[in-house]
Design an enzyme around this catalytic site. Structure first.
Site, PDB file in Angstrom:
ATOM      1  N   HIS A 514       0.527  -0.772   0.050  1.00 46.22           N
ATOM      2  CA  HIS A 514      -0.362  -0.184   0.065  1.00 46.22           C
ATOM      3  C   HIS A 514       1.058   1.113   0.039  1.00 46.22           C
ATOM      4  O   HIS A 514       1.120   2.196   0.973  1.00 46.22           O
ATOM      5  CB  HIS A 514      -1.115  -0.059   1.178  1.00 46.22           C
ATOM      6  N   ASN A 515       1.006   1.782  -0.822  1.00 46.29           N
ATOM      7  CA  ASN A 515       2.513   2.941  -1.530  1.00 46.29           C
ATOM      8  C   ASN A 515       1.168   3.771  -1.561  1.00 46.29           C
ATOM      9  O   ASN A 515       0.343   3.644  -2.665  1.00 46.29           O
ATOM     10  CB  ASN A 515       3.451   2.725  -2.114  1.00 46.29           C
TER      11      ASN A 515
END
Length: 587
Positions: A514-515
């Site tokens: 989850h960048n």
């Protein structure tokens, strides 16, 4: 020799959820769309009877080839960034469908608080609640404005769940903290196995409000809003890092892409690696893209009336920087916007319980879970706390596969007879819960181009500068003990909890893909890269949906919000192609 191609209406750079949604919407509207994907074709048939944990989960068959392109990483500006040469903290996908093929299927809507986080924080807690180096900002759009696009994504993907707030009325089965939704989920929640029942009972006993997590693993057979037939989940336990052979985990390759191709207006080109957006700074437009055919080495220029940059977060930001679009962010001066507000996800608060009973954990699904939102967003009073936001607390039964799922108590050797004995004893009697902590943007957490390392074509790699801040540590210290209490209430014989966050961020162990951030959205061109239609301020025919647009990261998985923003971007692109002008959200 660069080969010039005939112009088209729209090019998408990447063919995952965002590229698939934009391609489907625009091709259905009659526009000629070309989807460029650097990886190969992927179909449901590729996964028939292929439960290959070694190949997919450990050797990353659906992920980007790091020998050709990677990132460099450092914790702070005083360090020299080094290349990530093998996978660790996160796993960027490649191939048609992108991460939408190998994801788990957890599909959340962000809280209303998220979209107006700065304004609402100031209203409730005052300026002193926001640290000087925290770059907190509103998104330029409200939850209510985005709700129809969330709804559109959920009914296309066939999300399983139970509403907690239906048209402003609280519903007993769902999440009471969610924003109001126009209608219920298209499908009921997934089955509730004993492990989840144990969590639900314990959190109820402690006064929390548990609910079944929303899931793109379909609880029933479903015909979606585009007429596509999807299968029902078989709880085989092979979701994360795998494609679904049953068509029961919603993905672009079984939903939006077939619909786009059926229009006759959509062309998919695989093994097409875009290396530059062709940018006319004086005109404030992109004229098309330059890409390399990875199989032949030939270079092409594809002109287009409009371009959608729909790659993974990190690749979106890198292509903007390589193409000279927008002002790069400078952490020293605070000027510039491209690369600003990079955020990750904080999974450091957790608790593991060892039980004296079996739970058949080999069965499961990627998004089979139960959760509470009592510690998420601003759902609890932060007046006397030294952090903002919080995290969704959940238990998941994703399916314990045999190679990597070997839970053992602390102090057990990592190999040998004792390890084997403990692994066998605890394999199906160990449960874990974790908080998916939000991460706020800070001045010295950012993305830029590396001055030393290059990719296979000689172009600079993307450099990531990131470390945990007191905000992150304080969040873990507050929520961690609550998880320990929940696990004790669940009846574990032994509980091991992580209630503190020590040291710097470590890119080696896997944590979350989850960048977010780096090409953020907003209403002010001096503080954002794109407007609320995901239209680039510096190139009016360039649209950049995806998690790169998030000004911060919430306490949820990003895909539901990514999907909603993709539908909004597609609407904006259609308006632009009709009117050829910069779009403004209604005041």
């Amino acid at each position: 020799m660069v080969q010039q191609l005939d112009p088209v209406d729209v090019v998408t750079v990447g063919v995952g959820w965002t590229g698939g949604i934009v391609g489907k919407e625009l091709s259905e509207a009659g526009y000629q769309v070309v989807g460029l994907e650097r990886g190969g074709e992927v179909t449901t048939e590729d996964f028939l009877t292929v439960h290959d944990e070694l190949g997919y989960a450990l050797r990353y068959k659906l992920m980007q080839d790091l020998s050709k392109e990677t990132i460099t990483f450092r914790n702070n500006v005083d360090q020299t960034a080094l290349p990530m040469r093998r996978y660790g903290a996160f796993l960027p996908g490649t191939g048609v469908g992108g991460a939408g093929v190998h994801w788990n299927g957890q599909t959340w809507r962000f809280l209303p608080y998220d979209f107006q986080i700065r304004s609402l924080t100031l209203d409730r807690y005052g300026q002193d609640a926001i640290p000087d180096n925290m770059l907190l900002q509103d998104w330029g759009i409200t939850y209510e404005e985005l709700e129809p696009y969330y709804d559109e994504f959920e009914y296309m993907a066939g999300i399983s769940g139970a509403a907690g707030n239906l048209q402003g009325e609280t519903q007993e089965a769902g999440n009471p903290y969610e924003g109001a939704r126009a209608r219920d989920y298209p499908l009921p929640p997934m089955e509730t196995p004993p492990s989840l029942e144990r969590f639900i009972d314990a959190t109820n006993n402690l006064g929390y409000e548990p609910f079944m997590a929303p899931s793109a693993n379909l609880s029933e057979e479903y015909t979606n809003s585009d007429g596509v037939e999807l299968g029902a989940c078989q709880y085989c336990g092979f979701c994360e890092r795998f494609g679904c052979e049953w068509g029961a985990k919603s993905s672009p390759i079984i939903t939006v892409l077939p619909v786009a191709q059926q229009t006759g207006n959509y062309e998919l080109r695989t093994h097409s690696n875009v290396v530059e957006l062709m940018y006319d700074e004086n005109a404030g437009r992109v004229t098309g893209v330059r890409y390399v055919d990875e199989q032949t080495g030939d270079v092409y220029e594809q002109p287009a009336r409009s371009v959608a940059l729909t790659a993974y977060v990190l690749n979106n930001v890198r292509l903007l920087l390589l193409s000279g679009i927008g002002e790069p962010y400078d952490p020293e001066t605070g000027e510039g916007v491209v690369g600003k507000n990079y955020c990750y996800q904080n999974f450091q608060a957790s608790a593991t319980g060892f039980f004296d009973e079996q739970f058949n954990l080999y069965m499961g699904a990627g998004a089979l879970g139960a959760a509470i939102d009592d510690y998420n967003g601003d759902n609890f009073d932060h007046s006397d706390l030294d952090f903002l936001h919080g995290g969704n607390v959940a238990i998941s039964q994703t399916g314990d596969r045999p190679i990597v799922n070997n839970p053992v108590p602390e102090g057990t050797p990592s190999w040998g007879s004792e390890f084997k004995a403990q692994s066998l004893e605890n394999n199906h009697s160990t449960l874990s819960i974790a908080a998916q902590g939000a991460v706020m943007p800070f001045r010295r957490n950012y993305l830029d181009l590396d001055p030393t390392y290059t990719d296979q074509y000689g172009n600079p790699l993307l450099r990531m500068t990131f470390d945990w801040r007191p905000q992150d540590r304080n969040l873990v210290e507050h929520i961690g003990p609550q998880l320990e209490e929940i696990m004790q209430e669940m009846g574990a014989e032994t509980v091991e909890a992580n209630t503190s966050l020590e040291g710097s961020f470590d890119i080696v162990p896997y944590q979350s893909t989850h960048n977010t951030g780096g090409a953020i959205m907003g209403s002010d061109p001096s503080q954002s890269v794109v407007n609320t239609y995901l239209q680039c301020w510096d190139a009016e025919n360039l649209f950049i949906p995806g998690a790169s647009a998030f000004p911060h990261n919430s306490g949820y998985n990003p895909t539901g919000t990514v999907g909603a923003l993709a539908y909004r971007a597609a609407e904006g692109m259609q308006q632009y192609l009709e009117n050829q002008q910069m779009l403004r959200a209604p005041v």
